[in-house]
Design a protein around this motif. Structure first.
Motif, mmCIF file in Angstrom:
data_model
loop_
_atom_site.group_PDB
_atom_site.id
_atom_site.type_symbol
_atom_site.label_atom_id
_atom_site.label_comp_id
_atom_site.label_asym_id
_atom_site.label_seq_id
_atom_site.Cartn_x
_atom_site.Cartn_y
_atom_site.Cartn_z
ATOM 1 N N VAL A 25 -9.289 -0.391 -8.103
ATOM 2 C CA VAL A 25 -7.975 0.257 -8.257
ATOM 3 C C VAL A 25 -7.099 -0.540 -9.244
ATOM 4 C CG1 VAL A 25 -5.832 0.902 -7.075
ATOM 5 C CG2 VAL A 25 -8.038 1.377 -6.001
ATOM 6 N N PRO A 55 -0.479 -2.713 -9.374
ATOM 7 C CA PRO A 55 -1.916 -2.471 -9.246
ATOM 8 C C PRO A 55 -2.274 -1.633 -8.024
ATOM 9 C CG PRO A 55 -1.413 -4.730 -8.632
ATOM 10 C CD PRO A 55 -0.126 -4.115 -9.109
ATOM 11 N N LEU A 60 -9.173 6.941 -9.247
ATOM 12 C CA LEU A 60 -7.904 7.654 -9.424
ATOM 13 C C LEU A 60 -7.997 8.725 -10.496
ATOM 14 C CD1 LEU A 60 -5.619 4.494 -9.297
ATOM 15 C CD2 LEU A 60 -5.936 6.176 -7.477
ATOM 16 N N PHE A 83 -3.637 7.935 -13.980
ATOM 17 C CA PHE A 83 -3.024 8.404 -12.743
ATOM 18 C C PHE A 83 -1.749 7.615 -12.478
ATOM 19 C CE2 PHE A 83 -1.977 8.000 -8.317
ATOM 20 C CZ PHE A 83 -2.022 9.320 -7.877
ATOM 21 N N HIS A 84 -0.683 8.322 -12.110
ATOM 22 C CA HIS A 84 0.584 7.642 -11.824
ATOM 23 C C HIS A 84 1.308 8.286 -10.655
ATOM 24 C CE1 HIS A 84 0.450 5.073 -15.334
ATOM 25 N NE2 HIS A 84 0.035 6.113 -16.037
ATOM 26 N N ASN A 138 -12.199 8.272 -3.162
ATOM 27 C CA ASN A 138 -10.770 8.418 -3.465
ATOM 28 C C ASN A 138 -10.183 7.272 -4.265
ATOM 29 O OD1 ASN A 138 -10.460 10.836 -2.299
ATOM 30 N ND2 ASN A 138 -9.842 9.997 -0.295
ATOM 31 N N THR A 139 -10.875 6.127 -4.257
ATOM 32 C CA THR A 139 -10.311 5.016 -5.024
ATOM 33 C C THR A 139 -10.502 5.229 -6.519
ATOM 34 O OG1 THR A 139 -12.329 3.706 -4.808
ATOM 35 C CG2 THR A 139 -10.607 3.366 -3.133
ATOM 36 N N GLN A 143 -3.585 3.597 -2.811
ATOM 37 C CA GLN A 143 -4.787 2.769 -2.747
ATOM 38 C C GLN A 143 -4.396 1.350 -3.110
ATOM 39 O OE1 GLN A 143 -7.560 3.998 -1.722
ATOM 40 N NE2 GLN A 143 -7.308 6.208 -1.996
#
Lengths: 459, 1097
Positions: free
Chosen positions: A47, B706, A193, A259-260, A190-191, B711
């Motif tokens: 991530v 981060p 992104l 992704f944000h 799901n990690t 997540q």
């Protein structure tokens, strides 16, 4: 006598106090860090590494690239210096360069790969390799020769690898990634992104990246590069945008987009930067091209309009009236920045086919035009036609600078006064790397252009 | 039960004991203390050591000692002495009889070098000045009072050789940094250890948003009320600080002793002062050209319009490069307008006294400072209370306690890099815009030069930069500290040759800060933002010393001391930023929509050290001291927790055996000292860890956490751990000479020292391509060498008229010898923690620490060949080194190579004091000088770019058509009017227009930094004081006070310098950073007029 006893007791107590504690200087929180974890899982590293990747793709390199090729203009502060005056010092890009390697950079991509390999998760490893290829290929395009094979390893002074070798390594890495993506999972889920672990989409992105890097070598290698690019792109991103709205900002689900979140610190860096520092306005070249067009939704999609026109900032970073700035639609914190897209893949095919003499090149130009509701152009395609479409479609993408270096499109008037300049062909290595790696030449000895860009563009 | 009854009986007996003693007849000694001129001397301690009674003299010079009858034998002869710092101790023998009164007057002579004074040498040890083998550096309360500084550290400015201070700014509550004998550390801020009454104290400067932005922050030693200080001893280098192991290191130690009560009549004193302070300087501004670019005025500045409820906003590309303003257009000095006259009210009430067993000193103080920023947004208040008390439990056992409570509260204005601050907006404002009207009269919205006519719909429009007064008045930046510090001490003469002293110290501080910007502010905080910080500091210190005296025959005596020190310093901080205010007020985290990544961190620092010190006095003329410290720190590597630091000193009073006439050379001493000490590494650098901190692209403005989308993310920390950090070592040899001439009317001290730091711990930078940015290593070597001289001369010493002058001079040469291996030549930005626009303060081998690095223009003699497309090498063939390359267009070009541009360290520093005393009227003046050293004037470079600086008033007219800019007028030739000197190249000698084309590109902030290096030499009139003390008998009779003291003083009245920024002393980091000489959007220093009144009863 009593006083003697007291004295002895007192001295004994003092001696006892002195000989007390034995572990006074060690222990958790005493000499071990109580504030930061000493271990991280593969997913946590993954991530953070993605976050680092988004920062590099949306950060100062992208801003500088957009200003160099005049999609935007720096109106103030550092952006004006970097973008309008080309005062690009090594100190200014020190953090940028470092971020490709340190915390969340290559060092962590390698850890993610090693961990997932050890766990037998081939899909996870494959995704991490595509990411590595995206990041290090970007670095090679910007800086040319970069530390790669010896990077993030034992040596304290990684050698510079020639740019062509790094590109070759990227092709090999992407091929490995494609194989792994077809292997066993479960993958990051799901990690991830970007695609939520969808290996099909990652495989197509890997092919588009292969195509992109073949194009980077085309000015040097000619026909074989175009052939390889075309072959790769044919397996590349294939999800065309479902609507004009989706196409306007390249939001097709198959596109590799950052992704944000909606808060500032999870926010798109373009959005953050424009909110915090109003130092960027519309650039001359993109404004001219978009103002010439009628019915292109990206005109209002990219910039605020004044009397239905984009007002560009001039070379000093200002116009005689207030210039246009990046449009609201393009700067919410949670805007997902397109990084590798269907549009790029289409236009790589167009450019490669044109170079190889394939008359169907025009179809790809028209596919992109159709996606934003523009009428088809009559063939045959010209390089100007293809590159103009790509110049618009890859707004704020570092790749447009690479396209300019290869094709010299669009014609740009470099910033001049008081000293004549040419459009920068590369950035100086970061100061911290130059100071601490003896393999990095002094700023004055660094080339003006990279290996893949032998010919300057004349204005 | 029987035991209990016996206990009660004992307690009652003990309580009644003093009463029964008093029942017997007491003896009384009275007298008057005068100086050589016959004038009364106050605060001289008159004392009978053997009976432990004493009292200070009153302002009229009188004293009175009462000795309980029970403690004297009839006809007992005792020694009575009179002592005060600066005066030679006088001792007489008197014979006491119960019930008898006797008179003993003292006439004091000035002591040239205060040879008899007891001086604390750290870690619970003390000696006499004559025995000291190192240079003595001390400040007494009288000098400190004359400075009129509310921050004790500022009061040290220029007073002591090689103790150099840097005040961050003249704002209320700003920190002052201190540097002693140069810099020998590459990490941390290099501030000396502060010790108060034997206990290390917290002098942290906790900046909130970092040294470059946010508000100024106080250094915590400013929590001391200067009125409570009796004296300050400064231990300068390892020869003196070795006893502290690696705690004080090469940065030195400041030992503060607070006032204590004396037996005798209870005295009351009240001092009240008022200061009027102003900005001591301003910046040159141009008032002729308005907003715009290419001589074009922005459309909406001419025709302000409001559409859709929104005002017309002016692009960030418009600086003050517009058309010439029409005659009669009102203009404003937007920097000078930031300031007005501030006020300081400072009041202290003290009470002190005691009897032969118990003494006390009690003080309460209150200082209120409304700083010089226009309006009342800049304030700093400090309330203090102190109680120092001792009680002699038994003849050989004394216990005491000191406790001080401090409450400070301040309101600050952001400055530096902050777009929600004072300066960044002010220096950009074009001259025709009046910032003082910061709210639009019609809409009540934030009005700024970029949005001069805000509409009702502009609440959330980004102004780019805040109007400085909107920032000052609508924002809220506060800090509040509650602090308790003090100690409990025990002094036990266990055997007649063995003494134990124990000191248990504490220091708690709770520091609560807030930075809040309202809705409508600039930047990311446009919707309002609240940041809360909580800092918690705690120090616990245990120090036990046992001293055994010995003598070997008549000629040799001495002592051996063994000490143990345990110290725990704990720090905790929590800060959270909330964004987007729900309602406009209150500024509370709970009133915000979202919160940023919080910072929650703590640290525990422990020290365990043992000391052994031996002294030997030979024939009352040779004084030897030797010792060793075994020092352990939790910060040291897992396998190297302890280190040895040895020391030795010798002092020889060579005039004693030589018999030189006193009226020629009255005293002479040679001293030689050697000592080693260390420097603590940063905390928690032993382990490899993972980080969840923001990933930076550009700060402020683009940083990403981060952890995304729910997540959790962690990345490999950019700093690699090093489990083997071993202690660093600084060794110093110091030698010197102290002389007094003409019966002590003149004295002179000379000192030379050589300091070498090896194994210096620093975050060695790694090539980022290794995957790490830095790793802490023991690798560097740093050298400091210097000379110090102090002299005092009492020119005239007559009754009713005396003149004295004193001075100090010092120089220090600092050099980084090595960064561990031959390949590594420089370390970027170890001090400020970040660069700005490519300007850095670096460590470069062969150069002093903290040199400025940046780019210069391309010049000959540097081996340049092709720079871009310019062939500099060919043009430079056969040309003088340093010649400026001018290209075909007539302009110089930037050489992108980063090189050393200058050093912020002065060549030498000095101070000169003069004092005249005429019939009780005292006039004194103090002048400080710093010679050499450069500042990086970044403020000027920015103002050039903005076209607001006074220098840009002379400008070419530039116009742009079709993307091509043409400039005419103000033609200059490089090498002549512009950058005089040799020039080469195709355009040499060509006249070129200098206007926006130059200042906004190469000649401004983006251009070579070399243009903005300026000589920081200055001479400053630090203080002028005129005072008179009314102590005549009528004062007591008519007014009821024993003395009334009146003083009028000026502080920083005049500075002579060529420096063009606010002040050559200004440094943006203050005491929060280890760099010096960075002028970046700070505030000026203050000058003040002070009126003070003192009442004593």
């Amino acid at each position: 006598m009593k006083s003697n006893k007291l004295t002895i007791a007192g001295l004994a107590a003092a001696a006892l106090a002195v000989s007390g504690c034995s572990d006074f200087l060690t222990g958790a929180g005493i000499d071990d860090n109580p504030n930061q974890p000493s271990a991280a899982t593969t997913e946590q590293l993954f991530v953070a590494a993605q976050a680092q990747g988004f920062v590099r793709q949306e950060g100062q390199v992208a801003r500088s690239a957009a200003m160099f090729i005049q999609q935007l203009s720096g109106t103030n502060n550092q952006q004006k210096d970097y973008g309008s005056s080309y005062l690009n010092t090594e100190a200014a890009y020190s953090t940028m360069f470092s971020g490709f390697y340190t915390g969340g950079g290559l060092v962590d991509w390698r850890k993610v790969q090693a961990n997932s390999r050890a766990a037998g998760d081939q899909q996870f490893e494959g995704i991490a390799k595509v990411w590595e290829a995206l990041m290090m290929g970007t670095a090679a395009a910007v800086w040319g020769d970069i530390p790669y094979r010896e990077a993030v390893a034992e040596t304290t002074a990684p050698a510079l690898d020639p740019q062509q070798q790094v590109y070759a390594d990227m092709q090999a890495l992407l091929s490995e990634a494609i194989t792994l993506l077809g292997g066993t999972g479960p993958g990051p889920g799901n990690t991830d992104l970007v695609f939520g672990g969808n290996v099909g989409r990652w495989t197509r992105v890997a092919h588009t990246l292969k195509a992109r890097y073949h194009m980077h070598t085309a000015e040097r290698l000619g026909t074989p590069a175009y052939q390889a690019a075309l072959a790769a792109a044919q397996n590349g991103i294939n999800e065309a945008p479902a609507s004009v709205a989706v196409a306007t900002n390249q939001q097709s689900p198959g596109n590799l987009r950052s992704f944000h979140g909606t808060t500032e610190q999870e926010g798109n860096l373009w959005g953050q930067f424009i909110v915090a520092r109003s130092d960027l306005a519309a650039g001359q070249a993109l404004a001219t091209i978009l103002n010439r067009r009628t019915g292109d939704p990206r005109k209002a999609g990219y910039f605020t309009l004044i009397n239905d026109s984009i007002i560009a900032a001039n070379r000093f970073g200002a116009a005689s009236t207030t210039p246009s700035i990046v449009a609201t639609a393009r700067r919410p914190y949670d805007f997902r920045q397109p990084i590798v897209t269907w549009e790029e893949n289409q236009l790589i095919m167009a450019e490669a086919k044109l170079a190889l003499g394939d008359p169907t090149a025009i179809n790809h130009v028209n596919a992109v035009r159709a996606s934003v509701g523009l009428p088809a152009l009559a063939g045959p395609a010209t390089l100007a036609m293809i590159m103009e479409e790509k110049y618009i479609a890859l707004f704020q993408n570092i790749e447009v600078w690479n396209d300019y270096k290869r094709t010299c499109f669009p014609a740009l008037l470099p910033a001049g006064a008081p000293v004549a300049k040419e459009i920068p062909g590369r950035l100086p290595y970061g100061q911290s790397e130059r100071q601490n790696n003896p393999n990095i030449p002094a700023v004055n000895s660094q080339p003006l252009r990279n290996w893949n860009d032998p010919n300057p563009c004349t204005s | 039960m029987r035991n209990f009854r016996r206990l009660i009986a004992v307690v009652i007996a003990a309580a009644l004991a003093p009463v029964s003693l008093l029942a017997q007849e007491a003896a009384t000694v009275t007298g008057r203390v005068t100086n050589a001129q016959g004038q009364p001397e106050a605060a001289v301690l008159v004392r009978i050591e053997s009976l432990n009674v004493g009292s200070p003299s009153n302002p009229d010079g009188t004293y009175r000692l009462v000795i309980p009858g029970a403690r004297i034998r009839a006809g007992q002869a005792v020694q009575i002495s009179a002592t005060r710092v600066g005066l030679a101790t006088q001792t007489r023998t008197v014979t006491l009889n119960p019930g008898a009164s006797l008179t003993q007057n003292f006439q004091m002579a000035t002591s040239a070098l205060q040879l008899d004074a007891v001086v604390v040498t750290g870690a619970g040890l003390e000696t006499r000045v004559e025995r000291l083998g190192t240079a003595r550096a001390s400040i007494d309360s009288a000098v400190l009072a004359r400075t009129n500084e509310t921050n004790v550290v500022s009061g040290l400015a220029g007073r002591v050789a090689n103790v150099v201070t840097h005040q961050a700014s003249g704002e209320a509550g700003a920190s002052t940094a201190i540097r002693i004998r140069g810099q020998s550390t590459l990490s941390g801020t290099g501030q000396p250890l502060f010790v108060i009454d034997g206990v290390p104290m917290n002098n942290a400067t906790r900046s909130t948003s970092g040294a470059l932005q946010g508000t100024v922050a106080p250094n915590r030693a400013s929590d001391i009320n200067p009125d409570d200080i009796e004296s300050i001893e400064i231990l300068k280098g390892p020869a003196a600080t070795s006893v502290y192991g690696a705690q004080a290191g090469a940065a030195g130690a400041i030992l503060i002793t607070t006032k204590r009560g004396r037996a005798g009549r209870t005295t009351y004193s009240f001092r009240s002062s008022v200061q009027l302070d102003q900005a001591a300087s301003t910046l040159p501004m141009q008032r002729r050209y308005g907003m715009g670019t290419s001589s074009v005025t922005p459309v909406c500045a001419l025709n302000p319009t409001i559409t859709n409820g929104k005002g017309c906003s002016i692009s960030s590309g418009f600086q003050s490069w517009g058309a010439e303003l029409a005659a009669g257009t009102p203009t404003y000095d937007n920097v000078a307008n930031l300031y007005e006259t501030g006020r300081i009210f400072d009041n202290t009430l003290t009470m002190s006294g005691g009897n032969d067993r118990t003494t006390f000193y009690l003080s309460v103080g209150d200082m209120r400072h409304d700083g010089f920023i226009w309006g009342d947004a800049d304030t700093y208040n400090r309330s203090t209370a102190r109680l120092n008390a001792t009680h002699r439990l038994r003849e050989n056992l004394t216990v005491g306690g000191n406790v001080s409570y401090v409450q400070t509260g301040g309101q600050f204005v952001q400055r530096g890099n902050s777009i929600n601050g004072l300066i960044l907006g002010a220096v950009r404002t074009p001259p025709e815009f009046n910032n003082r009207i910061y709210l639009d009269p019609a809409t009540g919205q934030h009005r700024s030069f970029r949005l001069p006519l805000p509409g009702p719909g502009d609440a959330l429009t980004n102004r780019g930069f805040d109007n400085p007064f909107f920032a000052a008045f609508e924002g809220e930046n506060t800090g509040e500290v509650g602090r308790v510090y003090g100690n409990v001490n025990t002094n036990w003469q266990a055997l007649n040759w063995l003494r134990l002293t124990h000191n248990l110290g504490i220091d708690y501080a709770n520091d609560d800060r807030m930075e809040a910007v309202p809705v409508g502010s600039s930047g990311a905080a446009v919707a309002g933002q609240v940041t809360r910080w909580q800092f918690y500091d705690r120090i616990l210190d245990h120090n036990l010393v046992a001293t055994a005296d010995y003598s070997l025959g008549r000629q040799i005596s001495g002592s051996v001391s063994a000490g143990q020190n345990l110290n725990e310093t704990y720090f905790r901080q929590v800060f959270v930023t909330g964004q987007t205010l729900i309602a406009p007020r209150p500024f509370k985290l709970s009133n915000t929509v979202s919160r940023q990544l919080p910072n929650d961190a703590e640290s525990t620092d422990r020290i365990e050290s043992y000391n052994l010190t031996g002294t030997m006095d030979v024939a009352d003329q040779l004084f030897l001291t030797a010792g060793v410290t075994n020092f352990g720190s939790s910060r040291f590597g897992y396998d190297s927790k302890r280190a040895w630091y040895p020391r030795a000193q010798a002092a020889w009073t060579f005039t004693r055996p030589l018999n030189i006439p006193e009226n020629l050379l009255s005293f002479g001493k040679l001293r030689l000292a050697y000592g080693q000490s260390g420097q603590l590494p940063g905390q928690y650098q032993l382990q490899d860890v993972f980080s969840g901190a923001l990933i930076t692209d550009f700060a402020p403005g683009a940083q990403l956490q981060p952890t995304l989308g729910g997540q959790g993310g962690l990345y490999t920390s950019v700093t690699q751990g090093n489990p083997n950090i071993s202690p660093e070592r600084v060794a110093e040899t110091e030698m010197g000479l102290d002389l007094a001439f003409f019966n002590g009317r003149t004295d002179l001290s000379l000192t030379h020292y050589r300091q070498n730091a090896s194994d210096v711990i620093f975050p060695i930078q790694l090539a980022p391509s290794t995957g790490f940015g830095q790793r802490v290593l023991n690798a560097a070597e740093i050298q400091n060498r210097g000379w110090e001289a102090t002299a005092n001369f009492r020119v005239v010493e007559r009754r009713d008229f005396s003149v004295s002058v004193g001075g100090q001079w010092a120089r220090n040469r600092n050099k980084l010898l090595s960064l561990g291996d031959t390949a590594r030549k420089e370390l970027s930005n170890p001090f400020l923690g970040g660069s700005f626009g490519g300007r850095t303060t670096d460590a470069v081998v062969g150069q002093p620490l903290g040199v400025f690095q940046g780019t210069d223009f391309a010049r000959c003699g540097r081996g340049l060949e092709m720079v871009g497309s310019e062939n500099v090498g060919a043009a430079c063939a056969g040309q003088p080194d340093g010649a400026l390359y001018i290209n075909a267009s007539g302009f110089p070009i930037q050489d992108p190579t980063t090189r050393v541009l200058g050093s912020p360290h002065p060549d030498w520093t000095g101070g000169l004091t003069g004092e005249v005393n005429f019939r009780g009227v005292r006039v004194s003046a103090f002048v400080e000088h710093r010679s050499g050293g450069t500042n990086q004037n970044m403020t000027r470079s920015s103002m050039y770019s903005y076209g607001t600086h006074g220098d840009t008033e002379q400008r070419a007219k530039c116009t742009t058509t079709g993307g091509v800019t043409t400039c005419t007028g103000n033609e200059q030739v490089f090498g002549q009017g512009m950058m005089p000197g040799a020039v080469v190249g195709p355009g040499a000698g060509k006249a070129v227009p200098i206007g926006e084309n130059w200042y906004s590109v190469l000649g401004g902030i983006g251009g070579p930094a070399s243009q903005f290096q300026e000589d920081a030499t200055y001479t400053r009139l630090r203080e002028v004081t005129i005072g008179y003390t009314f102590s005549q008998p009528w004062v007591a009779q008519r007014l009821g006070f024993s003395a009334i003291d009146l003083r009028l003083a000026g502080r920083n009245l005049k500075t002579w310098t060529n420096y063009t920024g606010f002040d050559p002393e200004v440094n943006i980091g203050g005491a929060a950073a280890g760099n010096r000489g960075v002028d970046w959007m700070g505030n000026p220093l203050s000058r003040a007029w002070v009126f003070s009144l003192g009442l004593t009863h």
